[in-house]
Scaffold this motif. Structure first.
Motif, PDB file in Angstrom:
ATOM      1  N   THR A   7     121.207  60.132 -13.906  1.00 37.92           N
ATOM      2  CA  THR A   7     121.781  58.801 -14.172  1.00 37.92           C
ATOM      3  C   THR A   7     121.637  58.919 -15.905  1.00 37.92           C
ATOM      4  N   MET A   8     120.534  59.206 -16.351  1.00 37.19           N
ATOM      5  CA  MET A   8     120.554  59.051 -17.920  1.00 37.19           C
ATOM      6  C   MET A   8     121.539  60.255 -18.584  1.00 37.19           C
ATOM      7  N   LYS A   9     121.990  61.262 -17.915  1.00 35.96           N
ATOM      8  CA  LYS A   9     123.069  62.260 -18.397  1.00 35.96           C
ATOM      9  C   LYS A   9     124.230  61.485 -18.332  1.00 35.96           C
ATOM     10  N   ALA A  10     124.418  60.946 -17.254  1.00 34.96           N
ATOM     11  CA  ALA A  10     125.860  60.031 -17.128  1.00 34.96           C
ATOM     12  C   ALA A  10     125.896  58.957 -18.133  1.00 34.96           C
ATOM     13  N   CYS A  11     124.739  58.246 -18.138  1.00 32.95           N
ATOM     14  CA  CYS A  11     124.982  57.174 -19.343  1.00 32.95           C
ATOM     15  C   CYS A  11     125.071  57.817 -20.784  1.00 32.95           C
ATOM     16  N   VAL A  12     124.367  58.835 -21.224  1.00 31.84           N
ATOM     17  CA  VAL A  12     124.572  59.620 -22.437  1.00 31.84           C
ATOM     18  C   VAL A  12     126.199  60.043 -22.608  1.00 31.84           C
ATOM     19  N   GLN A  13     126.540  60.565 -21.572  1.00 33.92           N
ATOM     20  CA  GLN A  13     128.152  60.906 -21.739  1.00 33.92           C
ATOM     21  C   GLN A  13     129.093  59.754 -21.894  1.00 33.92           C
ATOM     22  N   ALA A  14     128.704  58.661 -21.094  1.00 32.64           N
ATOM     23  CA  ALA A  14     129.624  57.452 -21.210  1.00 32.64           C
ATOM     24  C   ALA A  14     129.410  56.940 -22.638  1.00 32.64           C
ATOM     25  N   LEU A  15     128.273  56.930 -23.231  1.00 31.30           N
ATOM     26  CA  LEU A  15     128.087  56.633 -24.604  1.00 31.30           C
ATOM     27  C   LEU A  15     128.661  57.431 -25.675  1.00 31.30           C
ATOM     28  N   THR A  16     128.782  58.645 -25.365  1.00 32.20           N
ATOM     29  CA  THR A  16     129.412  59.616 -26.527  1.00 32.20           C
ATOM     30  C   THR A  16     130.928  59.616 -26.411  1.00 32.20           C
ATOM     31  N   ASP A  17     131.523  59.267 -25.103  1.00 26.89           N
ATOM     32  CA  ASP A  17     132.969  59.247 -24.898  1.00 26.89           C
ATOM     33  C   ASP A  17     133.334  57.792 -25.244  1.00 26.89           C
ATOM     34  N   SER A  18     132.500  56.653 -25.557  1.00 34.92           N
ATOM     35  CA  SER A  18     133.159  55.472 -25.747  1.00 34.92           C
ATOM     36  C   SER A  18     132.919  54.708 -26.829  1.00 34.92           C
ATOM     37  N   ILE A  19     131.830  55.334 -27.833  1.00 36.33           N
ATOM     38  CA  ILE A  19     131.634  54.498 -29.035  1.00 36.33           C
ATOM     39  C   ILE A  19     131.889  55.033 -30.030  1.00 36.33           C
ATOM     40  N   ILE A  20     132.042  54.393 -31.178  1.00 33.57           N
ATOM     41  CA  ILE A  20     132.158  55.087 -32.314  1.00 33.57           C
ATOM     42  C   ILE A  20     130.530  54.909 -33.206  1.00 33.57           C
ATOM     43  N   PRO A  21     129.997  56.044 -33.553  1.00 33.43           N
ATOM     44  CA  PRO A  21     128.636  56.275 -34.038  1.00 33.43           C
ATOM     45  C   PRO A  21     128.647  55.267 -35.405  1.00 33.43           C
ATOM     46  N   ASN A  61     148.684  54.660 -30.132  1.00 34.59           N
ATOM     47  CA  ASN A  61     149.639  55.592 -30.132  1.00 34.59           C
ATOM     48  C   ASN A  61     149.553  56.745 -30.997  1.00 34.59           C
ATOM     49  N   ASP A  62     148.713  56.894 -32.223  1.00 31.81           N
ATOM     50  CA  ASP A  62     148.532  57.951 -32.897  1.00 31.81           C
ATOM     51  C   ASP A  62     147.619  59.048 -32.295  1.00 31.81           C
ATOM     52  N   GLY A  63     148.016  60.223 -32.121  1.00 33.46           N
ATOM     53  CA  GLY A  63     147.051  61.319 -31.583  1.00 33.46           C
ATOM     54  C   GLY A  63     145.892  61.661 -32.596  1.00 33.46           C
ATOM     55  N   ALA A  64     145.975  61.488 -33.857  1.00 36.52           N
ATOM     56  CA  ALA A  64     144.995  61.705 -34.861  1.00 36.52           C
ATOM     57  C   ALA A  64     143.838  60.750 -34.659  1.00 36.52           C
ATOM     58  N   VAL A  65     143.938  59.604 -34.049  1.00 37.85           N
ATOM     59  CA  VAL A  65     142.909  58.526 -33.737  1.00 37.85           C
ATOM     60  C   VAL A  65     142.025  58.884 -32.476  1.00 37.85           C
ATOM     61  N   LEU A  66     140.834  58.988 -32.602  1.00 38.90           N
ATOM     62  CA  LEU A  66     139.818  59.330 -31.387  1.00 38.90           C
ATOM     63  C   LEU A  66     139.484  58.105 -30.636  1.00 38.90           C
ATOM     64  N   ARG A  67     139.086  57.069 -31.520  1.00 41.11           N
ATOM     65  CA  ARG A  67     138.543  55.846 -31.083  1.00 41.11           C
ATOM     66  C   ARG A  67     138.762  54.642 -32.303  1.00 41.11           C
TER      67      ARG A  67
END
Length: 931
Positions: A600-614, A817-823
């Protein structure tokens, strides 16, 4: 004549002490200082009954020498007026002045006049009830026991010198009742002039005979009528203090100003200071022609617009309270009717299905002279509880009944449906809504203002606004986009983060529950019960794992480190242990549970790194912040070796060969109302650079050390006697030692509390309840964009957003629309702690945060005409300090550099890439940035 002040800021020790303990606002403190000076100028002598009108002429000349604005006492005794705007705190100032007269002059008898029953009841509670949160004497040592309150109901039973109570007596009377009961009538003598067998004279005669009677007149513009003048003058007080927001009376069309004003802090002052009151705004429709409408049509349009504004304010208050965790303030609308018949018609209309679909039925009350008995009592109770969130009333209709004494903080909209009779009435009506619900302004102009809807008097109010003496200083045009011809209910929606949505989703919990069931291998007869239990455990594990992942910023040095095996192992163990503690009967070994938690923790860490800007957590404090105070230290008691003075008295006979004899005087009757420690503190806190709230702990610590020293050679009683006898000397020696440890620091911008990333905060926004969520690419009229909630994002850190302008929505489309933008994200108002004013009260809220492969951008979009605005420059300076600090931090912690850009609106175009937008950013000359 007037004595010299002991410092430039404070006139006397008593005024400093009272100001500190009561935490007086600046206008209240300045008023008290003026009052203290005048009390030393005046003779404070009672005028004999047979003295002529020139008795106080010398007092008048002496006061005028220092306060030339006072040209007359206006009464047969010295009377001075303090003109303070509504909402500043006149009752608290009254309490401070009463306390000062008692502390400094030993005065014990006061008479307080109230203009109506509402203020009468409020004053009795504020002046005499310590359980009341607004008790004005709280903290003053001579008012630990409250003063005796004699009022219009109990004065017939008054006895002097009651034991066990404060010797200060405050008579509180409603002026109308006192007038009527002090006037001889057809049925016999006035009630206050009848013989009181306990006093041996009438109560009126008793008041007249008091040598130190001082009168306080709340809302004193009511006491300039002939009857009030006569009764007040007959009491022959030694001093009168008048308090009002409107130091003038209206006689026909003529306005007559008071001639005894010694201090003024008007609404204009309060608005300029920007601290104590809401900003009153006058609202109308653009291009509106009132002459094209009948009176009834005009009423309905104003009510319609007033409630549109009300619903918008209500929604913004909810957003503010939920965003910043503040108590919710339920606003209401005050409708001023022409007369009782008009009030009745308004009531019928606003509670009908023709108005807002009947939404306000049961949420409206009438307050006028036709209401009697139970209905009147019920409405009064609803009025008094209007600030409570559970009070359902949203509209109050009144006819000249709520001008004064009705103090609420949640009035935000006034709809006057008649012409005010005088400037005074206008000011008092507006004054009902000036108080701030949170005690100070929030920084959000929408909830820091009071709106007066006045379509038909718009031109007249504009004319007043151009008068430098006018209350009305700002005009506001009603935004047509708030709604159409019919008001619509608004609702507040949460705009959650993508991470919270992913880890809080039912499917995520379902995966955890399935893993737990597999780990248990449930095959017992109680399988159904076990399955339900596993689902409860799964929800707990999912929620705690999600929260723990976000809080890893407290344990790691870089954002990437949250994926390290060691970090995950520590976090997993913590979650597993807490789960076992919460569910002690769990039929699952800790080893198997730990395996599920780790997944569960690994899934949460993956979700965090995929969805936030540090976003590094940092606090940016403003330039020129001054810090001062006293470093803690131990008291040097080397030269503090006092001994108690003997109680024994001796006397010598004044005659030839006179003897010297001992006098046996018992001290058993001596009593002390306060501790010696408090007495010493009182002598210290009157110093200019001592603030009680910040220094209290140090002061009592030092005095405690002194007492410990005294007890090394004295017993407890002797030590206390020394501390009482030498209060002033002890205070002086402690203060001198404190100054050796005084510090004062000045710093520029500073960035503190750095962490590698911070929790992405959810936001809140309002929308029309009947409207759906709009897709980002929907065809929405430009003027309506700011009222909609949008979704359908692929790269955003939240699932929903609101945009303040179409420029912002256009930039969001570019980022998607811009491919250079990650998040990218539109941060919540509390995401950043960046302050850009010298008082550290204005928080900067960036428009966008954008992440690319090699950089993170903080973006501000602005109308091209506003990019050189001083406020925009101040925000830019603070934001660049944040970007500089986090860039330095990230350089040492494997993070990306940050850049701040201000983009003019005309350079945000759909055919631009994000790089093209940033290339058009404004370059500010650092030498021209505000300090």
């Amino acid at each position: 004549m007037i004595k010299e002040p002991y410092s430039k800021r404070y006139y006397s020790y008593s005024s400093k002490y009272i100001s500190n303990v009561l935490s007086l606002r600046t206008p209240q403190h300045e008023s008290l200082e003026v009052f203290a000076r005048i009390c030393d100028i005046l003779s404070l002598t009672k005028k004999p009954a047979d003295a002529d009108s020139s008795f106080y002429d010398e007092d008048l000349r002496n006061v005028r020498e220092h306060y030339p604005t006072l040209t007359s006492f206006e009464r047969d005794f010295p009377s001075i007026c303090f003109a303070l705007a509504t909402g500043i705190g006149k009752t608290r100032l009254m309490g401070a002045c009463i306390a000062y007269l008692h502390y400094e002059k030993g005065i014990r008898n006061f008479f307080v006049m109230a203009p109506n029953l509402t203020i009468y009841r409020k004053l009795k509670d504020d002046l005499g009830n310590p359980a009341n949160p607004k008790y004005v004497f709280r903290g003053l040592d001579k008012f630990v026991n409250p003063p005796r309150i004699i009022d219009g109901d109990n004065y017939g039973d008054f006895r002097q010198g009651a034991l066990g109570v404060n010797d200060v007596v405050i008579n509180v009377f409603n002026i109308a009742k006192f007038n009527s009961e002090s006037k001889d009538g057809k049925k016999g003598g006035a009630r206050t002039k009848r013989l009181n067998e306990i006093l041996g004279q009438s109560y009126f005669e008793y008041l007249q005979s008091l040598p130190d009677l001082c009168i306080f007149m709340d809302e004193s513009h009511h006491y300039h009528a002939d009857k009030s003048f006569e009764v007040i003058n007959d009491l022959r007080p030694i001093l009168g203090v008048e308090l009002t927001a409107t130091p003038q009376i209206q006689k026909g069309a003529k306005k007559i100003d008071f001639r005894n004003v010694v201090y003024e802090y008007s609404l204009a002052h309060a608005l300029n200071d920007g601290m104590y009151v809401k900003v009153p705004l006058v609202a109308t429709r653009e291009n509106f022609r009132p002459e094209d409408y009948t009176e009834e049509q005009l009423d309905r349009i104003k009510l319609l617009d007033g409630l549109r504004l009300h619903e918008d304010t209500k929604s913004r208050l909810e957003v503010y309270s939920r965003t910043f965790g503040k108590p919710f303030v339920k606003p209401f609308v005050l409708v001023v009717a022409k007369d009782t018949e008009h009030s009745k018609h308004i009531m019928e209309y606003v509670t009908s299905n023709d108005f807002f679909g009947g939404y306000y039925h049961g949420k409206v009350i009438e307050v006028n002279s036709t209401k009697k008995g139970a209905e009147k009592d019920e409405n009064i109770e609803l009025l008094l509880s209007l600030e409570r969130p559970d009070n359902k009333v949203e509209i109050v209709i009144h006819v000249n009944m709520l001008k004064e004494g009705w103090d609420v903080t949640n009035l935000y909209t006034i709809v006057p449906l008649r012409t005010s009779a005088s400037d005074t009435l206008t000011e008092q009506t507006i004054g009902r809504g000036l108080r701030l619900p949170y005690g100070s302004r929030t920084g959000d102009e929408h909830i820091d203002r009071l709106t007066i809807v006045s379509h038909n008097k718009y031109a007249e109010i504009i004319k007043q606004a151009n008068d430098p003496n006018s209350l009305v200083r700002k005009v506001y045009f009603i935004d047509p986009s708030l709604g159409g011809n019919v008001p619509q209910a608004q609702t507040t929606v949460e705009m959650p983060t993508v991470y919270d949505t992913a880890t809080g989703d039912e499917s995520f919990v379902g995966h955890v529950a399935l893993a737990l069931k597999d780990a248990v291998g449930a095959t017992s007869p109680e399988e159904t019960e076990t399955a339900e239990k596993m689902e409860e455990v799964a929800r707990f594990v999912a929620a705690l794992s999600s929260k723990t992942t976000e809080e890893l910023n407290k344990q790691v040095r870089t954002f990437d480190a949250i994926s390290d095996e060691r970090t995950l192992e520590i976090a997993t163990t913590s979650v597993a242990h807490e789960t076992m503690r919460q569910f002690p009967g769990l039929s699952l070994s800790e080893e198997r549970l730990t395996s599920v938690v780790k997944t569960t923790m690994k899934a949460c860490v993956q979700a965090l790194t995929d969805s936030i800007i540090p976003i590094p957590r940092a606090v940016v404090l403003p330039f020129a912040k001054v810090k001062r105070g006293y470093h803690p230290f131990h008291l040097n008691t080397r030269n503090m070796n006092w001994r108690p003075t003997g109680d024994k008295l001796v006397g010598t006979e004044l005659m030839e060969g006179g003897r010297t004899v001992s006098l046996d005087v018992s001290s058993a009757a001596e009593t002390h109302v306060d501790t010696p420690e408090n007495g010493i503190v009182r002598h210290i806190i009157v110093r200019d650079n001592i603030e009680y709230g910040e220094c209290a702990d140090l002061l009592y610590s030092l005095i405690g050390e002194l007492k410990e020293h005294l007890l090394t050679y004295l017993n407890e009683d002797d030590a206390e006697q020394v501390m009482r006898e030498h209060q002033k000397g002890i205070a002086e020696m402690i203060y001198l030692q404190m100054n050796e440890h005084f510090y004062r620091e000045e710093t520029g911008y500073e960035t503190v509390q750095m962490r590698p990333f911070s929790k992405i905060e959810s936001g809140f926004g309002s929308k029309m309840a009947a409207e759906d969520i709009f897709d980002l690419h929907s065809n929405v009229p430009v003027g309506e964009v700011h009222s909609k909630v949008f979704g359908g994002f692929k790269k955003a850190c939240h699932t929903l957003y609101k945009f303040d302008s179409n420029t912002e929505r256009t930039l969001a489309i570019i980022l998607e629309n811009d491919g250079a933008v990650l998040r990218w994200m539109r941060p919540s108002p509390k995401q950043f702690n960046i302050y850009y004013d010298s008082a550290a009260t204005k928080r900067y809220e960036p428009d966008f945060i954008v992440e690319t492969d090699n950089r993170i951008y903080m973006i501000e979009t602005k109308a091209a005409k506003d990019v050189d605005n001083e406020d925009v420059r101040a925000k830019a300076k603070a934001a660049r300090e944040y970007c500089r600090a986090v860039t330095e931090w990230n350089a040492d912690h494997n993070g990306k550099p940050w850049e701040y850009d201000v983009i003019p609106h005309d350079n945000v175009r759909l055919n631009f890439t994000f790089d093209g937008v940033v290339a058009a950013s404004i370059e500010y000359d650092s030498s021209q940035m505000p300090l």
